[in-house]
Motif scaffolding. Sequence first.
Motif, PDB file in Angstrom:
ATOM      1  N   LEU A  45      14.280  -4.544  -3.170  1.00 35.57           N
ATOM      2  CA  LEU A  45      13.192  -4.422  -4.136  1.00 35.57           C
ATOM      3  C   LEU A  45      12.140  -5.513  -3.943  1.00 35.57           C
ATOM      4  O   LEU A  45      10.950  -5.265  -4.160  1.00 35.57           O
ATOM      5  CB  LEU A  45      13.748  -4.453  -5.566  1.00 35.57           C
ATOM      6  CG  LEU A  45      12.739  -4.186  -6.682  1.00 35.57           C
ATOM      7  CD1 LEU A  45      11.962  -2.890  -6.461  1.00 35.57           C
ATOM      8  CD2 LEU A  45      13.437  -4.156  -8.046  1.00 35.57           C
ATOM      9  N   VAL A  46      12.559  -6.692  -3.532  1.00 33.86           N
ATOM     10  CA  VAL A  46      11.578  -7.744  -3.230  1.00 33.86           C
ATOM     11  C   VAL A  46      10.647  -7.277  -2.112  1.00 33.86           C
ATOM     12  O   VAL A  46       9.419  -7.394  -2.210  1.00 33.86           O
ATOM     13  CB  VAL A  46      12.284  -9.050  -2.822  1.00 33.86           C
ATOM     14  CG1 VAL A  46      11.264 -10.085  -2.335  1.00 33.86           C
ATOM     15  CG2 VAL A  46      13.087  -9.614  -3.984  1.00 33.86           C
ATOM     16  N   VAL A  85      13.685 -10.900  -9.126  1.00 32.09           N
ATOM     17  CA  VAL A  85      13.031 -10.143  -8.042  1.00 32.09           C
ATOM     18  C   VAL A  85      11.513 -10.253  -8.156  1.00 32.09           C
ATOM     19  O   VAL A  85      10.819 -10.487  -7.153  1.00 32.09           O
ATOM     20  CB  VAL A  85      13.492  -8.669  -8.071  1.00 32.09           C
ATOM     21  CG1 VAL A  85      12.525  -7.779  -7.307  1.00 32.09           C
ATOM     22  CG2 VAL A  85      14.891  -8.538  -7.500  1.00 32.09           C
ATOM     23  N   TRP A  86      10.984 -10.066  -9.364  1.00 32.93           N
ATOM     24  CA  TRP A  86       9.532 -10.149  -9.533  1.00 32.93           C
ATOM     25  C   TRP A  86       9.033 -11.542  -9.145  1.00 32.93           C
ATOM     26  O   TRP A  86       8.037 -11.677  -8.423  1.00 32.93           O
ATOM     27  CB  TRP A  86       9.133  -9.828 -10.970  1.00 32.93           C
ATOM     28  CG  TRP A  86       7.649  -9.872 -11.170  1.00 32.93           C
ATOM     29  CD1 TRP A  86       6.900 -10.912 -11.644  1.00 32.93           C
ATOM     30  CD2 TRP A  86       6.714  -8.842 -10.832  1.00 32.93           C
ATOM     31  NE1 TRP A  86       5.568 -10.603 -11.644  1.00 32.93           N
ATOM     32  CE2 TRP A  86       5.423  -9.329 -11.152  1.00 32.93           C
ATOM     33  CE3 TRP A  86       6.836  -7.548 -10.316  1.00 32.93           C
ATOM     34  CZ2 TRP A  86       4.266  -8.569 -10.965  1.00 32.93           C
ATOM     35  CZ3 TRP A  86       5.686  -6.798 -10.126  1.00 32.93           C
ATOM     36  CH2 TRP A  86       4.425  -7.306 -10.440  1.00 32.93           C
ATOM     37  N   GLU A  87       9.713 -12.577  -9.614  1.00 31.80           N
ATOM     38  CA  GLU A  87       9.307 -13.949  -9.304  1.00 31.80           C
ATOM     39  C   GLU A  87       9.365 -14.209  -7.798  1.00 31.80           C
ATOM     40  O   GLU A  87       8.476 -14.864  -7.237  1.00 31.80           O
ATOM     41  CB  GLU A  87      10.196 -14.935 -10.052  1.00 31.80           C
ATOM     42  CG  GLU A  87      10.023 -14.880 -11.572  1.00 31.80           C
ATOM     43  CD  GLU A  87      11.100 -15.652 -12.311  1.00 31.80           C
ATOM     44  OE1 GLU A  87      11.954 -16.276 -11.627  1.00 31.80           O
ATOM     45  OE2 GLU A  87      11.103 -15.622 -13.555  1.00 31.80           O
ATOM     46  N   ARG A 133       9.252   4.264  -1.942  1.00 25.72           N
ATOM     47  CA  ARG A 133       9.366   3.214  -0.922  1.00 25.72           C
ATOM     48  C   ARG A 133      10.703   2.499  -1.048  1.00 25.72           C
ATOM     49  O   ARG A 133      11.340   2.155  -0.041  1.00 25.72           O
ATOM     50  CB  ARG A 133       8.202   2.215  -1.053  1.00 25.72           C
ATOM     51  CG  ARG A 133       8.226   1.121   0.008  1.00 25.72           C
ATOM     52  CD  ARG A 133       7.969   1.698   1.392  1.00 25.72           C
ATOM     53  NE  ARG A 133       8.032   0.702   2.424  1.00 25.72           N
ATOM     54  CZ  ARG A 133       8.803   0.778   3.513  1.00 25.72           C
ATOM     55  NH1 ARG A 133       9.587   1.833   3.699  1.00 25.72           N
ATOM     56  NH2 ARG A 133       8.798  -0.169   4.421  1.00 25.72           N
ATOM     57  N   PHE A 134      11.138   2.269  -2.265  1.00 30.04           N
ATOM     58  CA  PHE A 134      12.429   1.652  -2.549  1.00 30.04           C
ATOM     59  C   PHE A 134      13.558   2.479  -1.934  1.00 30.04           C
ATOM     60  O   PHE A 134      14.452   1.944  -1.259  1.00 30.04           O
ATOM     61  CB  PHE A 134      12.578   1.557  -4.067  1.00 30.04           C
ATOM     62  CG  PHE A 134      13.730   0.731  -4.559  1.00 30.04           C
ATOM     63  CD1 PHE A 134      14.123  -0.439  -3.923  1.00 30.04           C
ATOM     64  CD2 PHE A 134      14.402   1.108  -5.719  1.00 30.04           C
ATOM     65  CE1 PHE A 134      15.179  -1.206  -4.417  1.00 30.04           C
ATOM     66  CE2 PHE A 134      15.443   0.353  -6.223  1.00 30.04           C
ATOM     67  CZ  PHE A 134      15.840  -0.806  -5.567  1.00 30.04           C
ATOM     68  N   ALA A 135      13.516   3.779  -2.129  1.00 28.80           N
ATOM     69  CA  ALA A 135      14.537   4.661  -1.549  1.00 28.80           C
ATOM     70  C   ALA A 135      14.493   4.637  -0.026  1.00 28.80           C
ATOM     71  O   ALA A 135      15.535   4.737   0.640  1.00 28.80           O
ATOM     72  CB  ALA A 135      14.354   6.087  -2.067  1.00 28.80           C
TER      73      ALA A 135
END
Length: 235
Positions: A117-118, A196-198, A64-66
């Motif tokens: 990525l978010v 990004v995770w936060e 999905r990122f790609a």
Amino acid sequence: WGGAMEGSGSVTSRMHAQVLQWEEAGDQRAIFLSCYSIMTGNMLEALTSGRFQDQLWVDRLLHRFADYYFDALTCFDCGDRPTPRVWRQVHEASSRRPLHVLQHLLLGMNAHINYDLVLTLDDLLRSEWADLDGASRLRRRDDHRGVNEVIAETIDVVQDTVVERHEPLMDWVDRLLGPVDEYLLSTLVSRWREEVWETAVRFLDHPSPEAREVLRRQLEERVLERGELLLRASW
């Protein structure tokens, strides 16, 4: 994008084909994509060797990122849909003026990690987040962090095979600093990925599309500002 663990070879093949096309045309966007393809190949090897707690989820995340990268590229090159502003910044800067090899690399990383990525994490986690207990959420976060180890292992290869080919002086820097420069870049990427995770969790905590759109615009502005700082830096 198909079933779990499907099409793993196709994403790297697509990256390699695009890199070759750009290198033949002298298009400097090949620098970031070359690095990204190496990273993706190492991630696929890590998946095959069972380094993550949920291999299938990480595989879906990788693909999905790609998708975000190639969708933005298609929009920019074809001009039939609006290109995300963070990627328009990258693609226009790459063609508008000479950049240092590290600017090409960090601009692409800024757009892809700090923005794409978010959205990728939000895509994959939104349908399950409310049903995940604390331990399951921690497993998702730990797999996200596990990617950092693969990145750290890949940075030296990226420097030797891509960065130094475009900027031979970087070989001297590498020999002078030893593992220090790789450590600094790895630390930067790890810090970005923690942010990004936060940020993704903040997206997940807002159920309404309107609230998430406000967050997305705020994120977009932060990423664009970081990109401008990279463009103004002296190299």
